[in-house]
Design a protein around this motif. Sequence first.
Motif, short mmCIF file in Angstrom:
data_model
loop_
_atom_site.label_atom_id
_atom_site.label_comp_id
_atom_site.label_asym_id
_atom_site.label_seq_id
_atom_site.Cartn_x
_atom_site.Cartn_y
_atom_site.Cartn_z
N PRO A 1 -2.11 -3.37 -2.68
CA PRO A 1 -0.90 -3.14 -1.87
C PRO A 1 -0.25 -4.45 -1.43
CG PRO A 1 -2.85 -2.88 -0.52
CD PRO A 1 -3.35 -3.13 -1.92
N PRO A 2 0.99 -4.37 -0.94
CA PRO A 2 1.63 -5.53 -0.31
C PRO A 2 0.78 -6.01 0.86
CG PRO A 2 3.21 -3.78 -0.71
CD PRO A 2 1.85 -3.20 -0.98
N PRO A 3 0.84 -7.28 1.21
CA PRO A 3 1.86 -8.25 0.80
C PRO A 3 1.69 -8.86 -0.59
CG PRO A 3 0.31 -9.30 2.28
CD PRO A 3 -0.07 -7.84 2.23
N SER B 1 1.42 -12.42 -7.77
CA SER B 1 0.13 -12.70 -7.13
C SER B 1 -1.01 -12.60 -8.14
CB SER B 1 -0.10 -11.73 -5.96
OG SER B 1 0.87 -11.87 -4.97
N VAL B 2 -0.96 -13.45 -9.15
CA VAL B 2 -1.96 -13.41 -10.22
C VAL B 2 -3.35 -13.74 -9.70
CG1 VAL B 2 -2.71 -14.61 -12.32
CG2 VAL B 2 -0.36 -13.76 -12.13
N TYR C 1 11.69 -5.87 -1.87
CA TYR C 1 12.79 -6.31 -2.74
C TYR C 1 12.96 -7.81 -2.56
CZ TYR C 1 17.03 -5.98 -5.48
OH TYR C 1 17.97 -6.12 -6.48
N SER C 2 12.20 -8.55 -3.35
CA SER C 2 12.23 -10.01 -3.25
C SER C 2 12.23 -10.60 -4.64
CB SER C 2 10.99 -10.50 -2.48
OG SER C 2 9.81 -10.20 -3.21
N ARG C 3 12.48 -11.90 -4.73
CA ARG C 3 12.52 -12.58 -6.03
C ARG C 3 11.20 -12.42 -6.77
NH1 ARG C 3 13.66 -18.96 -6.35
NH2 ARG C 3 11.57 -18.98 -5.43
N ALA C 4 10.09 -12.45 -6.02
CA ALA C 4 8.77 -12.35 -6.66
C ALA C 4 8.57 -11.01 -7.35
CB ALA C 4 7.68 -12.57 -5.61
N ASP D 1 3.54 -0.02 -4.45
CA ASP D 1 4.68 -0.07 -3.51
C ASP D 1 5.56 -1.30 -3.70
OD1 ASP D 1 3.69 2.28 -2.29
OD2 ASP D 1 2.32 1.08 -1.07
N TYR D 2 5.74 -1.73 -4.94
CA TYR D 2 6.52 -2.94 -5.16
C TYR D 2 8.00 -2.74 -4.80
CZ TYR D 2 8.03 -0.72 -9.53
OH TYR D 2 8.56 0.14 -10.44
N LEU D 3 8.47 -1.50 -4.83
CA LEU D 3 9.86 -1.24 -4.47
C LEU D 3 10.14 -1.49 -2.99
CD1 LEU D 3 10.61 1.94 -6.61
CD2 LEU D 3 11.53 -0.36 -6.94
#
Length: 228
Positions: A208-210, A215-216, A182-185, A177-179
């Motif tokens: 999943p988010p956050p 977030s390696v 919508y952030s710089r990361a 769900d990365y779409l």
Amino acid sequence: MQSYKLLPLVVMPSSIAQFANKPYRVYGGNITQHDSIYLQSIPMYYDTKHILCFIGGFCDTYYKVVWDAFCASLWRQTQSMHIIDKPKYNNTSYFTMLYISFNCYTFLHDFFPKLLANGYRISVIAHSWGAKNIVRLCLDFDEIILTKLITLDCVGHFNITHRPKHVYAWENIYITDYLSQYSRANIAAIIGGAKQHIRYADINTGIPPPAHHASVATMLHHAQLLQL
């Protein structure tokens, strides 16, 4: 001649630097000369033929998310050598560790076969564009043999049409769900074409988010092939 600034950044111990024929640089971006010299000076009290290669994503030399994982893993391993008797680290042998920036394709195409010819085994942890380049390298050249491959939120506008012949264990960890974030990361995942689930990997883990593209540490926390 390739511009110095375009060369891959590589930090590795002298024991394996002898096998590198392609040019590279040892610092740049926010990875300073002091950082590089310090890490290369960490004493290696063990002789291991198992390489663990950390490959950063685009701009990792500035944001240092894979670099930080490399440094933390190297430091924990070094500290652990002083408190246990047998050369074991997280249920595996000690690693000879190195870091390389995302623009690694040509360098590793020359470097890895030389390590393999000298009896080394190679495992790789690669993020983002770095993951794309190591997957492409393994797809393009059968002489690249990896004991373990962990790809972290691999990106790239290319098709993975089959499993690389000599990747013996492959774990793919990605952000779901990365779409929705919508952030710089997450820009690298949005623009770069995040691969997400890769059907040819042995293990696929979606987070999943956050959690986000950078977030390696979170992704490595969920890794099963290697616990660092």
